[in-house]
Design a protein around this motif. Structure first.
Motif, PDB file in Angstrom:
ATOM      1  N   PRO A   1     -19.590  29.754  71.184  1.00  0.00           N
ATOM      2  CA  PRO A   1     -18.747  30.531  72.400  1.00  0.00           C
ATOM      3  C   PRO A   1     -17.762  29.554  72.991  1.00  0.00           C
ATOM      4  CG  PRO A   1     -21.067  29.761  73.029  1.00  0.00           C
ATOM      5  CD  PRO A   1     -21.016  29.140  71.577  1.00  0.00           C
ATOM      6  N   LEU A   2     -16.835  30.076  73.140  1.00  0.00           N
ATOM      7  CA  LEU A   2     -15.593  29.210  73.791  1.00  0.00           C
ATOM      8  C   LEU A   2     -15.333  29.720  75.209  1.00  0.00           C
ATOM      9  CD1 LEU A   2     -13.149  27.177  73.167  1.00  0.00           C
ATOM     10  CD2 LEU A   2     -11.642  29.131  72.197  1.00  0.00           C
ATOM     11  N   VAL A   3     -15.419  28.716  76.122  1.00  0.00           N
ATOM     12  CA  VAL A   3     -15.097  29.136  77.658  1.00  0.00           C
ATOM     13  C   VAL A   3     -13.771  28.536  77.665  1.00  0.00           C
ATOM     14  CG1 VAL A   3     -17.331  29.362  78.873  1.00  0.00           C
ATOM     15  CG2 VAL A   3     -16.387  27.332  78.284  1.00  0.00           C
ATOM     16  N   PHE A   4     -12.559  29.621  77.293  1.00  0.00           N
ATOM     17  CA  PHE A   4     -11.050  28.985  77.191  1.00  0.00           C
ATOM     18  C   PHE A   4     -10.541  29.025  78.464  1.00  0.00           C
ATOM     19  CE2 PHE A   4      -9.591  33.163  78.113  1.00  0.00           C
ATOM     20  CZ  PHE A   4     -10.921  33.885  77.951  1.00  0.00           C
TER      21      PHE A   4
ATOM     22  N   GLU B   1      -2.025  11.604  74.830  1.00  0.00           N
ATOM     23  CA  GLU B   1      -2.806  11.156  73.718  1.00  0.00           C
ATOM     24  C   GLU B   1      -4.161  10.568  74.331  1.00  0.00           C
ATOM     25  OE1 GLU B   1      -0.204   8.402  71.892  1.00  0.00           O
ATOM     26  OE2 GLU B   1       1.679   9.766  72.036  1.00  0.00           O
ATOM     27  N   CYS B   2      -4.650  10.909  75.414  1.00  0.00           N
ATOM     28  CA  CYS B   2      -5.835  10.546  75.791  1.00  0.00           C
ATOM     29  C   CYS B   2      -6.708  11.945  75.112  1.00  0.00           C
ATOM     30  CB  CYS B   2      -6.286  10.648  77.383  1.00  0.00           C
ATOM     31  SG  CYS B   2      -5.522   9.214  78.098  1.00  0.00           S
ATOM     32  N   THR B   3      -6.789  11.801  73.790  1.00  0.00           N
ATOM     33  CA  THR B   3      -7.259  12.896  73.199  1.00  0.00           C
ATOM     34  C   THR B   3      -8.757  13.432  73.516  1.00  0.00           C
ATOM     35  OG1 THR B   3      -7.705  11.680  71.336  1.00  0.00           O
ATOM     36  CG2 THR B   3      -5.694  13.349  71.196  1.00  0.00           C
ATOM     37  N   GLU B   4      -9.827  12.548  73.659  1.00  0.00           N
ATOM     38  CA  GLU B   4     -11.061  12.905  73.852  1.00  0.00           C
ATOM     39  C   GLU B   4     -11.147  13.498  75.201  1.00  0.00           C
ATOM     40  OE1 GLU B   4     -10.643   9.046  75.956  1.00  0.00           O
ATOM     41  OE2 GLU B   4      -9.831   9.805  74.021  1.00  0.00           O
TER      42      GLU B   4
ATOM     43  N   ASP C   1     -11.135  22.135  73.104  1.00  0.00           N
ATOM     44  CA  ASP C   1     -12.503  22.583  72.288  1.00  0.00           C
ATOM     45  C   ASP C   1     -13.642  21.627  72.722  1.00  0.00           C
ATOM     46  OD1 ASP C   1     -10.970  24.755  71.374  1.00  0.00           O
ATOM     47  OD2 ASP C   1     -10.617  23.855  69.233  1.00  0.00           O
ATOM     48  N   HIS C   2     -13.649  21.069  73.692  1.00  0.00           N
ATOM     49  CA  HIS C   2     -14.666  19.864  73.778  1.00  0.00           C
ATOM     50  C   HIS C   2     -16.118  20.449  74.023  1.00  0.00           C
ATOM     51  CE1 HIS C   2     -15.005  20.088  78.083  1.00  0.00           C
ATOM     52  NE2 HIS C   2     -13.741  20.376  77.974  1.00  0.00           N
TER      53      HIS C   2
ATOM     54  N   PHE D   1     -17.928  25.592  74.406  1.00  0.00           N
ATOM     55  CA  PHE D   1     -16.928  24.856  74.411  1.00  0.00           C
ATOM     56  C   PHE D   1     -15.748  25.041  75.145  1.00  0.00           C
ATOM     57  CE2 PHE D   1     -19.497  25.167  70.499  1.00  0.00           C
ATOM     58  CZ  PHE D   1     -19.437  23.855  69.945  1.00  0.00           C
ATOM     59  N   GLY D   2     -14.970  24.003  75.395  1.00  0.00           N
ATOM     60  CA  GLY D   2     -13.764  24.438  76.272  1.00  0.00           C
ATOM     61  C   GLY D   2     -13.653  24.237  77.667  1.00  0.00           C
ATOM     62  N   ASN D   3     -12.549  24.400  78.425  1.00  0.00           N
ATOM     63  CA  ASN D   3     -12.180  23.856  79.729  1.00  0.00           C
ATOM     64  C   ASN D   3     -12.414  25.074  80.791  1.00  0.00           C
ATOM     65  OD1 ASN D   3     -10.692  21.809  78.959  1.00  0.00           O
ATOM     66  ND2 ASN D   3      -9.190  22.573  78.196  1.00  0.00           N
ATOM     67  N   ALA D   4     -12.773  26.387  80.273  1.00  0.00           N
ATOM     68  CA  ALA D   4     -13.311  27.135  81.383  1.00  0.00           C
ATOM     69  C   ALA D   4     -12.387  27.477  82.477  1.00  0.00           C
ATOM     70  CB  ALA D   4     -14.867  26.741  81.839  1.00  0.00           C
TER      71      ALA D   4
END
Ligand SMILES: [Zn+2]
Length: 347
Positions: free
Chosen positions: A55-58, A102-105, A110-111, A118-121
């Motif tokens: 589930p994605l908390v977009f 470019e601080c990708t992590e 989708d983290h 998953f996601g930024n909520a």
């Protein structure tokens, strides 16, 4: 503290849950979110065009007011009205060189979160954000417009690397949200901007925003660009649709020597482009790809919003309350829609 949070649970299914917010870290802020706009990458996950973890908390295009700050926060304060850019680690190597995107992590939309979502909520009534991701917006600006900061920032980033100068002619292929925002950024930098599109509604919006338009359903856009530029062709072409045909067209619209192409859009499925390297070589072309935005670009985008560089409200198609998140996605998936703006407070 719990937040009413929108979540994509399956393809074509969105709902609102009560989700426990993480503890406020020393560099975090708690934001009362007014509006969160639905991004192309999100309704692509809803309709199944793009694979994203569920589930994605977009939610990464939002604006709201800071209501609490962590102990070490010093760049924003309680009561500030802000919109979201990207979080990054200011001490990382790319950030020290200005390439904060470019601080990708830290940036991935989708983290995974410890609670399995998953996601930024950001599509919620409250969200926890990193201080560095916050950009101040003048009070009184519509939150749905302020929430355009992220997509506008990505266009500022693209333009910064495009290599096109004041007074030059830019053609933008596609008058969707990103096409129009790219066009407005080029115009704000003093370019003559021509935008090509086939949908009457989008042509109308582009014209309302003061852009020269080419209706591709009525003429050959390559010939028209030649005609409008005295036979010369465009100094730069921005490809803002993810369709194979646009690439060949861009090469033909561009002036013969030293033209710049900006590849801005992704397509799903991936577009095809047969590029002859000899063409790039003999025509001395510059081909730039752009994705995301750095802190400097979000600052520029915030200035554009604060100074009212354009009537950005034209790109807010509809405002729909958080409780109707399923309907919001269904609207966003309809062809030709600009941003659907989810209203995150009940009153
Ligand atoms: Zn976005």
């Amino acid at each position: 503290m719990k937040a009413k949070t929108a979540v994509l649970t399956a393809v074509e299914t969105a709902e609102v849950i009560d989700r426990e917010l993480p503890e406020l870290g020393e560099h975090d802020v708690l934001v009362k979110i007014d509006a969160n706009n639905i991004c192309t990458s999100e309704y692509g996950a809803f309709n199944g065009a793009r694979k994203r973890p569920l589930p994605l908390v977009f939610g990464h295009e939002w604006a709201g007011t800071v209501v609490e700050v962590g102990s070490a926060v010093d760049s924003v304060a309680v009561g500030d009205y802000i919109a979201s850019g990207y979080q990054y680690d200011p001490y990382s190597e790319p950030s020290r060189e200005g390439r904060t995107s470019e601080c990708t992590e830290l940036q991935s939309a989708d983290h995974p979160n410890p609670d399995g979502y998953f996601g930024n909520a950001g599509c919620a009534n409250y969200a926890v954000a990193k201080e560095v991701a916050c950009y101040k917006i003048d009070k009184g600006i519509d939150p749905s417009v302020a929430a355009l900061l992220e997509p506008l920032g990505t266009c500022c980033a693209g333009f910064r690397r495009f290599g096109i100068e004041y007074g030059q002619t830019v053609v933008v292929i596609g008058a969707g949200t990103m096409g129009v925002l790219n066009a407005l950024v080029a115009k704000a930098h003093g370019c003559r901007v021509i935008i090509t599109e086939m949908m009457p509604k989008k042509l109308e919006t582009a014209a309302k925003l003061g852009l020269e338009t080419i209706d591709v359903s009525k003429c050959d856009p390559v010939e028209k660009v030649r005609e409008l530029t005295g036979g010369k062709g465009a100094d730069g072409v921005i490809i803002a649709v993810g369709a194979s045909g646009a690439y060949a067209q861009a090469l033909e619209m561009a002036k013969e020597k030293r033209a710049h192409l900006l590849i801005f859009a992704a397509g799903y499925p991936a577009p095809k482009w047969e590029l002859d390297p000899n063409t790039v070589h003999y025509r001395r072309m510059v081909i730039v790809g752009s994705y995301g935005a750095d802190a400097v670009d979000f600052r520029e985008a915030a200035s554009m919003i604060n100074m009212g560089a354009a009537d950005f409200s034209q790109l807010v198609e509809e405002k729909i309350p958080l409780d109707k998140i399923q309907e919001a996605f269904e609207e966003a998936c309809k062809p030709g829609m600009y941003r659907i703006s989810v209203q995150c407070q009940e009153d």
